[in-house]
Each structure stands twice: as C-alpha cells, then as structure tokens.
Scaffold this active site. Sequence first.
Site, PDB file in Angstrom:
ATOM      1  N   ASP A 117      41.009 -20.775  29.543  1.00 35.38           N
ATOM      2  CA  ASP A 117      40.077 -21.803  30.024  1.00 35.38           C
ATOM      3  C   ASP A 117      40.782 -22.641  31.083  1.00 35.38           C
ATOM      4  OD1 ASP A 117      41.666 -23.772  28.691  1.00 35.38           O
ATOM      5  OD2 ASP A 117      40.659 -23.208  26.838  1.00 35.38           O
ATOM      6  N   LYS A 140      33.660 -19.504  31.647  1.00 29.39           N
ATOM      7  CA  LYS A 140      32.513 -19.070  30.851  1.00 29.39           C
ATOM      8  C   LYS A 140      31.242 -19.578  31.534  1.00 29.39           C
ATOM      9  CE  LYS A 140      33.277 -19.167  26.147  1.00 29.39           C
ATOM     10  NZ  LYS A 140      33.139 -19.731  24.793  1.00 29.39           N
ATOM     11  N   SER A 170      44.470 -18.063  16.720  1.00 31.79           N
ATOM     12  CA  SER A 170      44.174 -18.230  15.286  1.00 31.79           C
ATOM     13  C   SER A 170      43.405 -17.007  14.806  1.00 31.79           C
ATOM     14  CB  SER A 170      43.340 -19.479  15.041  1.00 31.79           C
ATOM     15  OG  SER A 170      43.974 -20.611  15.528  1.00 31.79           O
ATOM     16  N   THR A 171      42.099 -17.006  15.002  1.00 29.55           N
ATOM     17  CA  THR A 171      41.293 -15.854  14.564  1.00 29.55           C
ATOM     18  C   THR A 171      41.382 -14.711  15.571  1.00 29.55           C
ATOM     19  OG1 THR A 171      39.346 -16.612  15.786  1.00 29.55           O
ATOM     20  CG2 THR A 171      39.608 -17.430  13.534  1.00 29.55           C
ATOM     21  N   GLY A 173      39.509 -14.686  18.154  1.00 25.49           N
ATOM     22  CA  GLY A 173      38.176 -14.616  18.770  1.00 25.49           C
ATOM     23  C   GLY A 173      38.171 -14.877  20.270  1.00 25.49           C
TER      24      GLY A 173
HETATM   25  C1  R5P Z   1      41.838 -23.705  21.943  1.00 24.13           C
HETATM   26  O1  R5P Z   1      41.655 -24.731  22.553  1.00 24.13           O
HETATM   27  C2  R5P Z   1      43.180 -23.059  21.853  1.00 24.13           C
HETATM   28  O2  R5P Z   1      43.898 -23.178  23.045  1.00 24.13           O
HETATM   29  C3  R5P Z   1      43.035 -21.596  21.495  1.00 24.13           C
HETATM   30  O3  R5P Z   1      42.331 -20.942  22.545  1.00 24.13           O
HETATM   31  C4  R5P Z   1      42.291 -21.415  20.206  1.00 24.13           C
HETATM   32  O4  R5P Z   1      42.824 -22.225  19.207  1.00 24.13           O
HETATM   33  C5  R5P Z   1      42.340 -19.962  19.774  1.00 24.13           C
HETATM   34  O5  R5P Z   1      41.636 -19.799  18.590  1.00 24.13           O
HETATM   35  P1  R5P Z   1      41.053 -18.388  18.156  1.00 24.13           P
HETATM   36  O6  R5P Z   1      42.195 -17.385  18.178  1.00 24.13           O
HETATM   37  O7  R5P Z   1      40.535 -18.606  16.775  1.00 24.13           O
HETATM   38  O8  R5P Z   1      39.969 -18.013  19.112  1.00 24.13           O
END
Ligand code: R5P
Length: 237
Positions: A117, A140, A170-171, A173
């Site tokens: 992002d 996006k 994390s996930t 996603g």
């Molecule tokens: C969000 O602001 C963080 O920089 C990561 O993009 C986010 O925590 C990633 O999470 P996930 O792996 O669950 O999509």
Amino acid sequence: LDKEVVLVQNTYPDGNLVELLLLLDAARGLGADKITCVIPYFGYARQDRRFNPGEALSAKVMLRHLEMEMDRLLTIDLHKPDVLEWFARAPAKDLKAAPAIGDFFRDRGIDLVLGPDKGAVGRAAEVAKIIGCESDHLEKTRLSGTEVKIAPSHVGAKGKKVLIVDDIISTGGTIIAASNELKRLGAREVFAACTHGLFTGGAVERLRGTCDMVVSTNTLESEVSKISVAKVVAQEL
Ligand code: R5P
C-alpha cells in the site's frame, strides 16, 4: 555487576513479556549499570489506538510498564514507530530491517519491489535501492460494489520478477491477493518478504500456493525466517 546489560526478547507470545519483565528486574538486582533492551517483534504494538470503545490502548500500556526498568529501547519495524513517544523516560529507536532484506535479495534478478500500500512505499524504495531496481506500491481501486482491482500504481508488472515487501504477514491475505493479481497482470515470478512473519493458521502453505518464494527476517523464527537482523541490531549497539 556495574556493567551495561543488553537483553534481547520479544513481547510475544505473552509468556515472553512476563519473562522480559522478570529479566529486567533480575539484571537490575544484580547491579546492572545500564539496561538496553532489544525487542525484535513488539507484540501489542499494533493496538496503537482504541479502534472500538472500551478497548485498551495496549501499545501505550506495554511501553509505559517496560520503560520503568529500561535505560534504552531498540525495536525493529514497528507498524507505527510513533508509538515510541509513549516510551518517554529513556531513549528509544525503531530500527529498519530493509538493509537486511535488500542484501538478501541482491543478485536474485528482482526487477521491481512493491509495497502492498502507499504507506509501505518508503520501505519498498529502500530495499529497491540496495538491489538496484525500480520500486512502486500497489493501489487498490474499487471498480464496482463487488470488484476491486489491485495493480502497481505507476509501473507495469508484465514479464517482471516482482518482490512484495511488507512489515508483517499475519494471515497472508494481503500478499495472496496482491500476488494473484500480479500473476494475472503477467508478472514472471512473485516473491514475498516481510520483517515479522506471524504466519497464522497455515499462512506459509497458503502463500506458497501463489508466491514463488516466501521469506521473513528472524524477528520471529519459523521455517522461512532466513534473513537475519543481527547485523542491523549489532550496528546500532
Ligand atoms: C497492514 O497494515 C500490515 O502492514 C500488513 O499488511 C498486514 O498486517 C498483513 O496482514 P495479513 O497477512 O493478515 O493480510
């Protein structure tokens, strides 16, 4: 003891946080002159505001308690380094893992480094500078109520070997959605790298379904934590 003590400990999972508080007291009890604490992965740092009424301001709570016994704090790639303002009694600094990530991917033929992002564009640019390639961030765009387009903001991905760099996975996603889209746009290969690899609920396996390589630093250890931040920390110490 009369010496400077350096403690290296994560505040995640919770057991490590308790251990850290006890280690701080033990070092002080032995007469440590100065205690520097390195927290490679700062659990609770992402709760940096009350997202819903009634929630705790966890990042502030942890920093306020930790500062009681520390003379200096070093963290790595906090989601928002501004939270260190709550660590007011002693010097604190957030170190960047980008040099270590850049070194790891040097000479691996990367054409483009992407931040997932706009906020991640600085990190992507830093990594790209070390590798010697271009950088951009993903944008996006909502096309309709049900359709979302994710694509590099300024440059094309077609035929390129792309590296997505994020602070946390994390996930998985975020990276999976980006990687699928980049492949659809014709990217030759998509690599994913992060500083903190939480990889919840089998995320590594799911990421491997779309990414050609998944790697993290060793702020959290896992089967893919192949990039060491030791040099980044040692240089600061
Ligand atoms: C969000 O602001 C963080 O920089 C990561 O993009 C986010 O925590 C990633 O999470 P996930 O792996 O669950 O999509």
